[in-house]
Design an enzyme around this catalytic site. Structure first.
Site, PDB file in Angstrom:
ATOM      1  N   ARG A  74       0.834  -1.209   0.000  1.00  0.00           N
ATOM      2  CA  ARG A  74       0.000   0.000   0.000  1.00  0.00           C
ATOM      3  C   ARG A  74       0.862   1.249   0.000  1.00  0.00           C
ATOM      4  O   ARG A  74       0.658   2.174  -0.787  1.00  0.00           O
ATOM      5  CB  ARG A  74      -0.905   0.009   1.233  1.00  0.00           C
ATOM      6  CG  ARG A  74      -2.092  -0.911   1.054  1.00  0.00           C
ATOM      7  CD  ARG A  74      -3.096  -0.784   2.167  1.00  0.00           C
ATOM      8  NE  ARG A  74      -3.917  -1.991   2.211  1.00  0.00           N
ATOM      9  CZ  ARG A  74      -4.410  -2.542   3.304  1.00  0.00           C
ATOM     10  NH1 ARG A  74      -4.212  -1.963   4.475  1.00  0.00           N
ATOM     11  NH2 ARG A  74      -5.124  -3.640   3.245  1.00  0.00           N
ATOM     12  N   ARG A  90      20.448  -6.742   7.404  1.00  0.00           N
ATOM     13  CA  ARG A  90      19.932  -8.115   7.535  1.00  0.00           C
ATOM     14  C   ARG A  90      21.028  -9.092   7.948  1.00  0.00           C
ATOM     15  O   ARG A  90      20.741 -10.188   8.429  1.00  0.00           O
ATOM     16  CB  ARG A  90      19.289  -8.584   6.225  1.00  0.00           C
ATOM     17  CG  ARG A  90      20.291  -9.098   5.202  1.00  0.00           C
ATOM     18  CD  ARG A  90      19.681  -9.374   3.861  1.00  0.00           C
ATOM     19  NE  ARG A  90      20.584 -10.167   3.024  1.00  0.00           N
ATOM     20  CZ  ARG A  90      21.704  -9.703   2.479  1.00  0.00           C
ATOM     21  NH1 ARG A  90      22.081  -8.444   2.663  1.00  0.00           N
ATOM     22  NH2 ARG A  90      22.460 -10.495   1.730  1.00  0.00           N
TER      23      ARG A  90
END
Lengths: 149, 149, 149
Positions: free
Chosen positions: B31, B104
């Protein structure tokens, strides 16, 4: 032991057959739209089928895991019933997504709701077993006793 | 039987909840960065969230499988503890990857190490059970006897 | 209980080790062809290794699920043997696909056939258990009795 899991095992085999069906649809779509491996990009018609199968595959281990935990710790009958509803929702999702990106939404919400119900039931079942084991309380039996009285 | 798996079942339900959280984050990122399905390409911010979730999903079945084999064949307590560490590592990985590709790495190495420990313990547990069954030797009990003496 | 699953647990650990090997190959291919995460596009040599691992990962939960259902409901020995054949087929597939898109085909068909055999056996085993439980019929024992007479 086998009696306690035979129905969820049956739903599991059905789930595997459904995944096999989705995989075959991707192979047919690759031929129809001439998208040779290793490429995964192509016309939107192909990409929708590809993504529908990828999404179902991604949720498959979560579904199987939660199906068995619900079946072992809450109720085999309810787990099997929810499992069948989930597999039906995924079939509708795959067919809807193959037709249009919008067509995936209603069955996606449906199968997500079924999965959330199963997650909730498995959590209740596991917490109840922990209470029984560590605190000596059988909360679920107590609550169902209240309903019967 | 249920007593021997209730803790790993609890870690399993936690793992499913974590995967659900990651999936919701992808929906929010779609979105926020206006990336409509079936597309999976977009700005690096979106692609990092998408790949973080894809990587966690890919490892989820391996994690659940090895959690249960370790729990059944080595030790439920150690399997559950490793499971919690792994899930914590994956949460750090997801948050780190969402911020930068470099972020990460540290939690990825951590969760990989925990997974390797579990793979090692499950292999030891299964080999020990095979020795017991086919050769009549209980190697683990013999070794722990040596430690106690 | 543990005796009835120790061999399939051993095949499971082997399967996890194979997946770990495939994941390491993707990491090496990322370095060799300079494809940094989150990107998954690159030269065909990289994309073949990436897709080979993605395909094996996608089938891993289906394989593990059906291995255990076949082992529990049909025969542990046959399930373990099929499992070893499947893992061998997947290794050939990975190596073949790494070399050329065509090289993946023969081992892919082989491992798909083994998987279909396992799906068939697990369905027979689960249906037989359902007949036993709900109808009191042990069809498999009856059939093997016919063969012996």
């Amino acid at each position: 032991m086998i009696d306690q899991v035979v129905n969820i095992a049956a739903v599991t085999v059905l789930g595997v057959l459904e995944q096999a069906y989705f995989s075959l649809q991707v192979i047919y779509a690759r031929r129809k739209y001439s998208v040779s491996p290793p490429s995964t990009s192509g016309p939107p018609e192909f990409e929708r089928v590809f993504r529908a199968q990828a999404n179902c595959s991604e949720y498959f281990p979560i579904f199987i895991t939660i199906l068995w935990v619900t079946g072992l710790f809450f109720s085999q009958a309810i787990a099997s019933l929810c499992g069948l509803l989930y597999l039906y929702g995924r079939l509708m999702y795959f067919q809807g997504y193959s037709e249009s990106a919008h067509g995936r939404l209603a069955p996606l919400y449906f199968s997500a709701k079924v999965l959330w119900v199963m997650i909730g039931l498995s959590a209740v079942g596991v917490l109840n077993s922990m209470c029984q084991l560590y605190l000596g309380l059988d909360t679920l039996q107590y609550l169902s006793g209240l309903l019967v009285d």
